[in-house]
Design a protein around this motif. Structure first.
Motif, PDB file in Angstrom:
ATOM      1  N   ASN B 227       8.919  -0.537   8.988  1.00  0.00           N
ATOM      2  CA  ASN B 227      10.202  -1.191   8.738  1.00  0.00           C
ATOM      3  C   ASN B 227      11.081  -1.183   9.980  1.00  0.00           C
ATOM      4  N   ARG B 228      11.159  -0.028  10.642  1.00  0.00           N
ATOM      5  CA  ARG B 228      12.113   0.037  11.750  1.00  0.00           C
ATOM      6  C   ARG B 228      11.615  -0.689  12.991  1.00  0.00           C
ATOM      7  N   ARG B 229      10.342  -1.063  12.994  1.00  0.00           N
ATOM      8  CA  ARG B 229       9.802  -1.808  14.132  1.00  0.00           C
ATOM      9  C   ARG B 229       9.575  -3.285  13.816  1.00  0.00           C
ATOM     10  N   GLY B 230       9.979  -3.695  12.610  1.00  0.00           N
ATOM     11  CA  GLY B 230       9.801  -5.103  12.242  1.00  0.00           C
ATOM     12  C   GLY B 230       8.343  -5.492  12.061  1.00  0.00           C
ATOM     13  N   ILE B 231       7.530  -4.534  11.624  1.00  0.00           N
ATOM     14  CA  ILE B 231       6.098  -4.784  11.416  1.00  0.00           C
ATOM     15  C   ILE B 231       5.848  -5.008   9.925  1.00  0.00           C
ATOM     16  N   VAL B 232       5.010  -5.973   9.608  1.00  0.00           N
ATOM     17  CA  VAL B 232       4.684  -6.269   8.206  1.00  0.00           C
ATOM     18  C   VAL B 232       3.688  -5.225   7.701  1.00  0.00           C
ATOM     19  N   ILE B 233       4.042  -4.539   6.617  1.00  0.00           N
ATOM     20  CA  ILE B 233       3.105  -3.572   6.034  1.00  0.00           C
ATOM     21  C   ILE B 233       2.412  -4.222   4.842  1.00  0.00           C
ATOM     22  N   ILE B 234       1.085  -4.280   4.939  1.00  0.00           N
ATOM     23  CA  ILE B 234       0.264  -4.987   3.952  1.00  0.00           C
ATOM     24  C   ILE B 234      -0.539  -3.964   3.154  1.00  0.00           C
ATOM     25  N   LEU B 235      -0.345  -3.982   1.852  1.00  0.00           N
ATOM     26  CA  LEU B 235      -1.110  -3.092   0.977  1.00  0.00           C
ATOM     27  C   LEU B 235      -2.353  -3.817   0.478  1.00  0.00           C
ATOM     28  N   ASP B 236      -3.514  -3.317   0.835  1.00  0.00           N
ATOM     29  CA  ASP B 236      -4.754  -3.823   0.241  1.00  0.00           C
ATOM     30  C   ASP B 236      -4.993  -3.026  -1.033  1.00  0.00           C
ATOM     31  N   ASP B 237      -4.592  -3.613  -2.159  1.00  0.00           N
ATOM     32  CA  ASP B 237      -4.699  -2.939  -3.456  1.00  0.00           C
ATOM     33  C   ASP B 237      -5.822  -3.573  -4.280  1.00  0.00           C
ATOM     34  N   ILE B 238      -6.792  -4.117  -3.579  1.00  0.00           N
ATOM     35  CA  ILE B 238      -7.880  -4.836  -4.251  1.00  0.00           C
ATOM     36  C   ILE B 238      -8.761  -3.889  -5.049  1.00  0.00           C
ATOM     37  N   ARG B 239      -9.005  -2.714  -4.512  1.00  0.00           N
ATOM     38  CA  ARG B 239      -9.909  -1.787  -5.187  1.00  0.00           C
ATOM     39  C   ARG B 239      -9.365  -1.329  -6.540  1.00  0.00           C
ATOM     40  N   THR B 240      -8.102  -0.946  -6.580  1.00  0.00           N
ATOM     41  CA  THR B 240      -7.599  -0.320  -7.815  1.00  0.00           C
ATOM     42  C   THR B 240      -6.306  -0.929  -8.360  1.00  0.00           C
ATOM     43  N   GLY B 241      -5.848  -2.043  -7.772  1.00  0.00           N
ATOM     44  CA  GLY B 241      -4.604  -2.653  -8.241  1.00  0.00           C
ATOM     45  C   GLY B 241      -4.643  -2.969  -9.726  1.00  0.00           C
ATOM     46  N   PHE B 242      -3.634  -2.549 -10.465  1.00  0.00           N
ATOM     47  CA  PHE B 242      -3.461  -2.737 -11.917  1.00  0.00           C
ATOM     48  C   PHE B 242      -4.387  -1.844 -12.753  1.00  0.00           C
ATOM     49  N   ARG B 243      -5.259  -1.075 -12.095  1.00  0.00           N
ATOM     50  CA  ARG B 243      -6.059  -0.082 -12.816  1.00  0.00           C
ATOM     51  C   ARG B 243      -5.332   1.268 -12.819  1.00  0.00           C
ATOM     52  N   LEU B 244      -4.563   1.512 -11.757  1.00  0.00           N
ATOM     53  CA  LEU B 244      -3.855   2.793 -11.645  1.00  0.00           C
ATOM     54  C   LEU B 244      -2.441   2.715 -12.206  1.00  0.00           C
ATOM     55  N   HIS B 245      -1.865   1.516 -12.146  1.00  0.00           N
ATOM     56  CA  HIS B 245      -0.488   1.333 -12.604  1.00  0.00           C
ATOM     57  C   HIS B 245      -0.305  -0.144 -12.913  1.00  0.00           C
ATOM     58  N   ALA B 246       0.339  -0.443 -14.033  1.00  0.00           N
ATOM     59  CA  ALA B 246       0.511  -1.844 -14.441  1.00  0.00           C
ATOM     60  C   ALA B 246       1.373  -2.622 -13.454  1.00  0.00           C
ATOM     61  N   GLY B 247       2.103  -1.915 -12.589  1.00  0.00           N
ATOM     62  CA  GLY B 247       2.947  -2.587 -11.606  1.00  0.00           C
ATOM     63  C   GLY B 247       2.357  -2.575 -10.208  1.00  0.00           C
ATOM     64  N   GLY B 248       1.090  -2.193 -10.077  1.00  0.00           N
ATOM     65  CA  GLY B 248       0.463  -2.093  -8.749  1.00  0.00           C
ATOM     66  C   GLY B 248       0.396  -0.640  -8.307  1.00  0.00           C
ATOM     67  N   SER B 249      -0.614  -0.305  -7.519  1.00  0.00           N
ATOM     68  CA  SER B 249      -0.882   1.108  -7.201  1.00  0.00           C
ATOM     69  C   SER B 249       0.200   1.768  -6.363  1.00  0.00           C
ATOM     70  N   HIS B 250       0.983   0.979  -5.628  1.00  0.00           N
ATOM     71  CA  HIS B 250       2.038   1.598  -4.808  1.00  0.00           C
ATOM     72  C   HIS B 250       3.028   2.366  -5.677  1.00  0.00           C
ATOM     73  N   ARG B 251       3.134   1.971  -6.953  1.00  0.00           N
ATOM     74  CA  ARG B 251       4.059   2.651  -7.860  1.00  0.00           C
ATOM     75  C   ARG B 251       3.631   4.096  -8.103  1.00  0.00           C
ATOM     76  N   ARG B 252       2.345   4.359  -7.962  1.00  0.00           N
ATOM     77  CA  ARG B 252       1.858   5.729  -8.134  1.00  0.00           C
ATOM     78  C   ARG B 252       2.198   6.589  -6.929  1.00  0.00           C
ATOM     79  N   PHE B 253       2.413   5.944  -5.782  1.00  0.00           N
ATOM     80  CA  PHE B 253       2.492   6.724  -4.549  1.00  0.00           C
ATOM     81  C   PHE B 253       3.832   6.600  -3.832  1.00  0.00           C
ATOM     82  N   GLY B 254       4.801   5.958  -4.502  1.00  0.00           N
ATOM     83  CA  GLY B 254       6.169   5.994  -4.003  1.00  0.00           C
ATOM     84  C   GLY B 254       6.426   5.323  -2.671  1.00  0.00           C
ATOM     85  N   PHE B 255       5.897   4.129  -2.483  1.00  0.00           N
ATOM     86  CA  PHE B 255       6.268   3.378  -1.278  1.00  0.00           C
ATOM     87  C   PHE B 255       6.267   1.906  -1.636  1.00  0.00           C
TER      88      PHE B 255
END
Lengths: 416, 416
Positions: B227-255
């Motif tokens: 964020n502070r460097r203006g870099i795009v952070i891309i989450l590859d949630d293909i493996r477990t997206g919506f299997r770990l959390h109905a809102g996407g896996s990032h919700r499990r890990f707080g980012f």
């Protein structure tokens, strides 16, 4: 925005306004409004059957785009749907392929004369890009030659436009000119021993321009140049493969590639693409990684096997060519009657009609805009597609609509 | 070749011998024999229902791979199949998208907290590679950072292996280490103002090694650095997206990433993938070309909308996590009883079980080889997948099989 839209498109407009909120550009790619006639073409479809579709406002159209190609037998073809449903009723996506994977590979190898092997994927781009890598793996060289104006998919080496592309993506991509053998040979000479593969299409089908058939044995000569230099010749037959000839479009034009890529007409809308190739490339092919989560889905394999079987059994390419010829003759005659010269370039099964002298496509846009409002979905700057569901009655209906459009254009004094 | 195969696999063997004739390597990618246990795992599947599948020889298995992820609700889930069939009965592939395209985009934006827009494709690779291009388009920079050992698909910038790859494909790809913030920061410092995007996974799930959860707020810190460097952070949630959390896996890990990519669990086997992102990237996203012949197919859109709805409605991630926990506890206890230390790494919904000290995976292979012969399909070097169709009975059945395998291993004196 409302005045921009034809009043007959109120539900299309309303859905598009919602889409703009949640999708970059609202609709992207080849189905985006900007790629057609914004405000005039429907934005969303409700249903389709045979050679007709209905938009979300209930407007009905004779379909001369066939989903930009995949619908080769007509929308909702019963035999294809049944074969896919039968496969799918046993489960669709397993941890390993199904029997249909082997059967379809055998069918492809049997159907395409030069093919010793086949692989399957989901997108056309999957197989064109993989073929590029196989050529590099097989030759140990880097350079790839393609035709100016050709479309080989969305991957960075060949995508239209420059969004997100960096120069390194295309560092080893060079473009030669259709029907100009000197353009290719000059490039091959200056890149001696560096060229891995040459991409060709069975005929030249750029957007925004007439299609061009090969002249003076162009593709046969390209093949000879590649063969004697140990270069892999890759046929991108995604646009019209199995629509022009049941054995692949190269059969129409008398040459043989080393690899061919297929997609659109394979599964009558079921998502599947394929690359086939010669035995000499099988070892290299096995070394280039390819896979996808859904690539082994059984329904698409069954749909493709059935679609390819019907294409041969019912002589579908011959039928489509004949019906396309009826359309093209009808359009040309109607145009002449009203003082326009309209020619159909490219194969009759996937014609690119254009008005002589219509450099800025003004006549084409006027014509297609009028036609879509009267119920014939023609495209102003992309080749059209005929299907086995188009019969003489639907063609005559389309020609009658076209005639009415041309009469109106003539009366309004529209000129190129 | 016959002696190499388990005798229970005679039809698999026969089909594979046919496949070898017409497909490079016979079967490619993640479902190839070499990627599992050759001669022991089935090569071809016949049918599947719920949490079980049957191979072409009629052998039945409890399925702990779920098609490598897509099957999140169980094979042939009635609600998903019905929704897709209902959409498809009106036609599937049109010249423009269907209503379901807008509805699914709205659902994605509603479901994923940081998302302002969504796009859809067919493969996971389609959206990871497109996201990379969006990052480059948005920043005007070239460098992309990814985790060592991460899998982001088959495209040249990230594909496993080197078949057909040239050095230019990865000229601007750099790899940092999981859970080592210094490794990332050092790279960002040395590539100051050159980094377009950083790819992360919600947790680290390499093949052939235990999964690793984020430690000490690793992903939150990665986010802050980007964020502070203006870099795009891309989450590859293909493996477990919506299997770990109905809102996407990032919700499990707080980012919160800027773009997230989904695929496997979206459509319960129907071919669809998606990227979602922030409003600040919408303009750049609209500039990066993306399209495919089958991307607007209505059945996959309807299947995904229904699958995502069920995932939330039925608290599927919680159920899968609980049932996965039952499996992992059962395996660990059974192992301990027979003198082995078996741990389950990663989330319980997609565990990667491993034997302590089993560096060369000999124990894992022996265990999975015995298990598959007794009817439990466990993978020796890829994470497993649980689904909503796994119930206590099927888990207990699997644990009983595992216990028997471990007893045999112990009696044979097998050691790490």
């Amino acid at each position: 925005m409302s005045s921009f839209f034809d009043s007959r498109l109120s539900e299309s407009r309303s859905l598009f306004e919602r889409a703009l909120q949640v999708v970059p550009g609202g609709i992207y790619g080849h189905t985006s409004p900007a790629a057609g006639l914004p405000g005039i073409f429907p934005y969303f479809a409700e249903s389709a059957e045979g050679c007709r579709f209905t938009d979300v406002d209930g407007n009905q159209y004779l379909d001369f785009m066939c989903g930009f190609g995949p619908i080769v037998l007509g929308h909702q073809h019963p035999e294809v749907e049944e074969a896919a449903a039968r496969a799918k009723a046993k489960g669709n996506l397993f941890n390993v392929p199904s029997r249909g994977f082997v059967e379809l590979a055998e069918l492809m190898v049997q159907r395409v004369d030069f093919a010793d092997w086949a692989v399957f994927a989901k997108n056309g781009s999957d197989v064109t890009t993989w073929a590029l890598q196989v050529a590099r793996e097989a030759t140990g060289r880097k350079k790839i030659l393609m035709l100016k104006g050709a479309y080989h998919g969305i991957d960075a080496w060949c995508a239209p436009g420059y969004g997100g592309i960096i120069e390194e993506d295309r560092e080893h991509i060079h473009r030669f000119e259709w029907n100009k053998l000197d353009s290719l040979v000059g490039m091959l000479d200056s890149l001696r021993d560096q060229v891995a593969g040459v991409f060709v299409t069975p005929y030249h089908h750029p957007s925004f321009a007439a299609s061009e058939m090969p002249e003076n044995g162009f593709l046969t000569k390209v093949q000879a140049e590649c063969n004697r230099r140990g270069i892999v010749i890759i046929l991108d037959d995604i646009r019209t493969g199995f629509r022009l000839h049941a054995g692949g479009s190269h059969r129409r034009f008398g040459f043989e590639p080393d690899i061919a890529c297929y997609c659109k007409a394979m599964g009558n809308g079921f998502p599947i693409s394929s690359a086939v190739g010669r035995d000499s490339l099988k070892t290299a092919a096995a070394k280039v990684f390819l896979t996808g989560s859904y690539w082994n889905n059984a329904d698409a394999m069954a749909a493709a096997a059935t679609c390819l079987t019907i294409i041969e059994r019912d002589k579908v390419p011959e039928r489509i060519e004949a019906i396309g010829d009826r359309l093209c003759r009808g359009l040309t005659e109607a145009a002449a009657k009203h003082g326009y010269v309209l020619q159909c370039s490219g194969p009759r099964a996937a014609p690119y009609p254009f008005f002589e002298g219509d450099q800025n496509l003004r006549l084409a846009q006027s014509f297609c805009g009028k036609a879509v409002r009267k119920g014939a979905f023609f495209h102003p700057h992309h080749n059209w597609f005929l299907s086995a569901a188009h019969d003489e009655k639907s063609i005559d209906e389309a020609v009658a609509i076209a005639t009415e459009c041309l009469r109106e254009m003539s009366e309004a004094g529209e000129k190129a």
